[in-house]
Design an enzyme around this catalytic site. Sequence first.
Site, mmCIF file in Angstrom:
data_model
loop_
_atom_site.group_PDB
_atom_site.id
_atom_site.type_symbol
_atom_site.label_atom_id
_atom_site.label_comp_id
_atom_site.label_asym_id
_atom_site.label_seq_id
_atom_site.Cartn_x
_atom_site.Cartn_y
_atom_site.Cartn_z
ATOM 1 N N PHE A 136 0.821 -1.223 0.000
ATOM 2 C CA PHE A 136 0.000 0.000 0.000
ATOM 3 C C PHE A 136 0.850 1.268 0.000
ATOM 4 O O PHE A 136 0.356 2.349 -0.312
ATOM 5 C CB PHE A 136 -0.990 -0.014 1.184
ATOM 6 N N LYS A 137 2.141 1.144 0.326
ATOM 7 C CA LYS A 137 3.024 2.307 0.295
ATOM 8 C C LYS A 137 3.001 2.989 -1.076
ATOM 9 O O LYS A 137 3.253 4.188 -1.181
ATOM 10 C CB LYS A 137 4.463 1.894 0.620
#
Length: 497
Positions: free
Chosen positions: A112-113
């Site tokens: 998700f970064k």
Amino acid sequence: MNYISTRNTELKLKSAEAIKKGLSEDGGLFVPAEIPELTDAEIKKMINMSYIERANLVLKKYLTDFTEKEIAQCTNGAYGGDNFSSDKVAPVVKLANGKYILELWHGPTCAFKDMALQILPHFMTTAMKKTGENKKIVILVATSGDTGKAALEGFKDVKGTDIIVFYPGDGVSDIQKLQMITQEGANVYVAGIDGNFDDAQTGVKKIFTDAKLEKEMSDAGFAFSSANSINWGRLVPQIVYYISAYCDMVGGGEIEFGEKINVCVPTGNFGNILASYYAKKMGLPINKFICASNSNNVLTDFLKTGEYNKNRPFYQSVSPSMDILVSSNLERLLFDISGSDAKRVSTLMGKLNKNGDYKLTKALFAKVADQFWGGCCDDYFTKVQIWKTFTEDGYTLDTHTAVAVDVYEQYVRDTGDTTKTVIASTASPYKFNQSVLSALGENVDGKDDFELIDMLYNKSGMEVPKSLADLKYKDKRFETVINKDEMPELVKKVLKI
Ligand SMILES: *Cc1c(COP(=O)(O)O)cnc(C)c1O
């Protein structure tokens, strides 16, 4: 809109400055002086918008010193083309019993970064132009795995920037290491250090505060900056996907417009869950924030007692991106909940720094506990949950998302609240294939990473992320492992100063 520091409300900056600086000189974090409002009409309008259009609408409320054209260039650069493997960018998948999985891992590095680190370099270069910055920005990163790769992918070949990543030589998974040492791009450099993540982080902090080195760098035309989640430019894009998920649920007939949802987030540095809190403050109908931790359950205890105490054993878990004892972004929540009381925040953070511990007053804690619920789950139950969700829903969770699903189930058992819940899914299971496969009862002994990818494909039927399958064919460019004391020298060598 102005940005102020959580430790000094007198300081006022535009968003471009706040993003370029990353951290305030007083040690505080930048926050908007007030949270902008999202009207019902705007949320309704967004139901029929693409992800990029939704992002444009939300971001322009925060980055008021950016033109609409600049914002659109940033969002198109980050989420456009085929950069994300899903047209929806962050799709919502419905499971049984009120669970909605918000998949945040369709970006280039499968964690998700990417949602933030794909857009941060665009914010950064725009901010440099707007502020007349003529130095080359050098992004220094110490990573425990996911951030390093996501930052490398985001900043590779971005004009006016260089990026140097340090990772712990034996503290990352094989896939994570391969992802980093095969990184492409002319402005990137990666080195392992003979130490753990803390050593890497300490080394980077030392470089940041080395006045002599800074002078040398500055004379040579370079300035350091940071890509970690204390930077406002990483937090603000995360607000968008909670609003987007809500719109998709209304659009898909899963909820009525105006109906409240809960949000459950596998948490480390408290950035992701804080973004959902800002979404609620803007006007999104959210009831509870469920904060999920692994065995490093400092936040669970905090949310149950009001006492934050990092003096405790550190566990290496199967959800390594949540192995953290100081959740930096909690400072922003305390600032907001205390009514922008910078003095109080400074005192609390001073105590944390000195003794590793602080306690909220009863009144302040009541405000936190009213909105947040904390729970935790160890490695054994993480794996049980991967097996359970696979068996009951036919859906394969990664180890981090499994922690969240387990804690969500604890929440329902404990409170009886069955409000429909968005669970943030933070990584593709392919990134942690060894733990996932063993949770599903497969024998992983002696298998290399590419055999494991094939095994997980056969088991789950989930599409294999191309970026991971392709690692097999990439050149290993950065096999250097250095002593941690050599980090400053390496930076100079890389920058040729
Ligand atoms: C970084 C990360 C987290 C923790 O997110 P925070 O914003 O630090 O709370 C959870 N899961 C994965 C896979 C991550 O990479």
